[in-house]
Scaffold this motif. Structure first.
Motif, mmCIF file in Angstrom:
data_model
loop_
_atom_site.group_PDB
_atom_site.id
_atom_site.type_symbol
_atom_site.label_atom_id
_atom_site.label_comp_id
_atom_site.label_asym_id
_atom_site.label_seq_id
_atom_site.Cartn_x
_atom_site.Cartn_y
_atom_site.Cartn_z
ATOM 1 N N VAL A 88 -2.758 12.326 -6.846
ATOM 2 C CA VAL A 88 -3.171 10.978 -6.433
ATOM 3 C C VAL A 88 -1.984 10.047 -6.646
ATOM 4 O O VAL A 88 -1.413 9.999 -7.747
ATOM 5 C CB VAL A 88 -4.389 10.483 -7.248
ATOM 6 N N LYS A 95 -0.708 6.015 -6.028
ATOM 7 C CA LYS A 95 -1.087 4.633 -5.703
ATOM 8 C C LYS A 95 0.128 3.736 -5.869
ATOM 9 O O LYS A 95 0.820 3.807 -6.894
ATOM 10 C CB LYS A 95 -2.213 4.146 -6.617
ATOM 11 N N GLN A 96 0.356 2.904 -4.863
ATOM 12 C CA GLN A 96 1.453 1.948 -4.901
ATOM 13 C C GLN A 96 0.939 0.592 -4.416
ATOM 14 O O GLN A 96 0.278 0.502 -3.381
ATOM 15 C CB GLN A 96 2.624 2.402 -4.017
ATOM 16 N N LEU A 97 1.252 -0.430 -5.180
ATOM 17 C CA LEU A 97 0.907 -1.801 -4.799
ATOM 18 C C LEU A 97 2.030 -2.715 -5.282
ATOM 19 O O LEU A 97 2.270 -2.825 -6.491
ATOM 20 C CB LEU A 97 -0.420 -2.235 -5.415
ATOM 21 N N ALA A 152 1.135 -1.542 0.112
ATOM 22 C CA ALA A 152 -0.023 -0.915 -0.524
ATOM 23 C C ALA A 152 -0.184 0.503 0.020
ATOM 24 O O ALA A 152 -0.098 0.730 1.235
ATOM 25 C CB ALA A 152 -1.288 -1.723 -0.281
ATOM 26 N N GLN A 201 3.043 6.158 -14.639
ATOM 27 C CA GLN A 201 2.728 4.836 -14.132
ATOM 28 C C GLN A 201 3.784 3.831 -14.592
ATOM 29 O O GLN A 201 4.234 3.898 -15.753
ATOM 30 C CB GLN A 201 1.339 4.388 -14.623
ATOM 31 N N GLU A 244 -2.312 4.425 -0.984
ATOM 32 C CA GLU A 244 -3.077 5.360 -1.813
ATOM 33 C C GLU A 244 -3.093 6.697 -1.081
ATOM 34 O O GLU A 244 -3.552 6.793 0.066
ATOM 35 C CB GLU A 244 -4.507 4.885 -2.053
ATOM 36 N N ARG A 245 -2.561 7.729 -1.756
ATOM 37 C CA ARG A 245 -2.432 9.049 -1.141
ATOM 38 C C ARG A 245 -3.092 10.088 -2.034
ATOM 39 O O ARG A 245 -2.869 10.124 -3.246
ATOM 40 C CB ARG A 245 -0.960 9.390 -0.928
#
Length: 491
Positions: A197, A199-201, A261, A398, A263-264
């Motif tokens: 998983v 996630k990038q923002l 943004a 993270q 999410e993969r």
């Protein structure tokens, strides 16, 4: 006088003249008797244990005893008809016994060796089911016969070493045969599931105010954050709004924001089932993969020498059949694949050779390997399975990039930060199953190519088929011979 009588007398007279004319030496040789060892009517073979004796009873009185090598065996004449022979040293010799008239009474072929009767009793006590014969030859212990399994063979050899008193330095001649099957096929199943998983923002703000020519006032500000875990933005949603205004004095103001943004979610399934056979006690290896070059040196002219490293699905094992129901396995299995994560990125380096010429070494990129490896020694029955290895791994990374001071502002602080989050979960199991196998006929074996049939031209052109459904014995599949599942792999 009859003719026959005259001829007989003439023959006898000629024979007498020949005897008178013969030399004296020839007359002596006709009375010589040579007695070879073991070739007379009174010859016998006696096997003596080392430091053991045997008693020989004779029907006539003995007057003389001759032993060829008294250092191997000697004799004690207890009475005129009873002798006791004793083994002194390992070896072979012979003895001649004569009576008062010089006639041979007995010709003994004596073999002195270690006595194995006590050793055979010891083996029959501790390994009762083994059919073992023990023999001493030239000071060495030879064990022959049949045992049920390799464990009994090892027990017999250990008993022989303990009885000999030499420990591991004494190595008996092992001629034992094992009744159990000794060919093992190992089936290994490697199953792995990987879930990731990402996630990038990220939010970046920028502003600029350019004054007019009269006041010459310029003002710039910008917030820049990075994605340190991934190294860069992986894509996803990109939003770049901006606003530009100009007042009456000619000042221009630009305000913009960049929002990324993503999410993969990814899943990787790995399944490998290598099978290999080997004889009990022998090693076997299997590899389905490839090799990639790795630099190991460089000379003054910039030439690089490489060696190749293996990768792929590898299996190595050494089976030992202990009995029909027990198999000891030393197993090593590996599943590896090339990856860019952790790879080596080389740099171009300029230099000079022995002649002063300027050379530039080439840039190299060496890939890394993702390896799942397990090594163990287990004991299983034929057809039994065991999970040799298992792995549950979870890894999270993270980063949170923020601007100092502004990050504490409620609501507005989130406009000056960037988040990069990765979570990786892996579950891996390795299952092994050994089988005792026998060879079979070639016609009973099947391969993935059996029953393969090429598709016809109309099927290839109009339906995009490269091959027909698997048939039987190379024939195309029809309604008569269709019996699912058909073939090795179905699509």
């Amino acid at each position: 006088m009859p003719a026959s009588s005259f001829m007989r007398k003439s023959f006898l007279a000629g024979l007498a003249c020949f005897a008178l004319a013969a030399p004296a030496g020839s007359q002596n040789l006709m009375g010589v008797s040579v007695m070879q060892p073991g070739e007379t009517d009174v010859s016998q073979t006696v096997k003596l244990g080392l430091n053991k004796s045997t008693v020989i009873e004779l029907d006539r009185a003995v007057a003389d005893v001759v032993i060829t090598n008294p250092e191997i065996a000697d004799a004690v004449v207890q009475t005129s008809r009873r002798l006791i022979f004793r083994g002194i040293e390992v070896g072979e010799t012979n003895a001649f016994l004569f009576d008062r008239n010089g006639n041979p009474l007995l010709n003994l072929e004596i073999i002195v060796d270690a006595d194995t009767a006590a050793l055979e009793t010891l083996i029959s006590r501790y390994v009762p089911n083994a059919r073992v014969d023990v023999e001493s030859v030239g000071g060495n212990i030879v064990v022959s016969g049949e045992v049920e399994n390799m464990m009994q063979s090892d027990q017999v050899v250990r008993l022989v070493k303990a009885y000999s008193g030499g420990g591991d330095d004494v190595e008996p001649v092992n001629m034992l045969s094992v009744a159990a099957k000794d060919q093992v096929m190992l089936e290994v199943r490697v199953v792995e599931m990987q879930r990731s998983v990402v996630k990038q923002l990220g939010i970046d703000l920028a502003g600029r105010t350019i004054g007019s020519l009269e006041d010459v006032l310029n003002f710039d500000f910008a917030s820049t954050t990075n994605f340190n875990v991934q190294g860069q933005a992986l894509g996803g949603l990109g939003f770049d709004p901006s606003y530009t205004t100009q007042d009456a004095n000619g000042r221009t103001t630009n305000i913009g924001a960049e929002i990324d943004a993503l999410e993969r979610i990814g899943i990787v399934r790995t399944l490998a089932e290598p099978n290999i056979s080997a004889v009990s006690g022998e090693s076997a290896k299997f590899l389905a993969g490839g090799e990639f070059p790795v630099p190991v040196g460089q000379d003054n002219n910039g030439r690089i020498s490489v060696e190749f490293k293996q990768y792929g699905v590898g299996l190595g094992f050494t089976p030992v059949v202990l009995s029909e129901g027990r198999i000891s396995l030393k197993v090593s299995t590996e599943v590896s694949e090339l990856t860019n994560q952790g790879s080596f990125q080389g740099q171009s380096v300029a230099g000079t050779d022995d002649d002063g010429n300027i050379i530039t070494a080439q840039t190299l990129t060496i890939p890394a390997l993702t390896v799942r490896r397990a090594e163990s020694t287990v004991e299983l029955p034929s057809g039994g399975s065991m999970m040799m290895a298992g792995l549950i791994q979870s890894r999270s990374r993270q980063t949170l990039d923020q601007l100092p001071g502004l990050k504490k502002l409620p609501v507005l602080g989130s406009l000056f930060q960037s988040r990069d989050f990765v979570n990786e979960e892996t579950e891996l199991v390795v299952i092994i199953t050994p089988y005792l196998v026998d060879p079979t006929q070639k016609g009973r074996l099947r391969t993935p190519a059996d029953g393969f049939a090429n598709a016809s031209d109309p099927k290839t052109i109009f339906f995009g088929k490269l091959n027909a459904v698997y048939g039987r014995d190379g024939q195309e599949l029809t309604a008569d011979n269709y019996n699912a599942p058909v073939g090795f792999i179905e699509e």
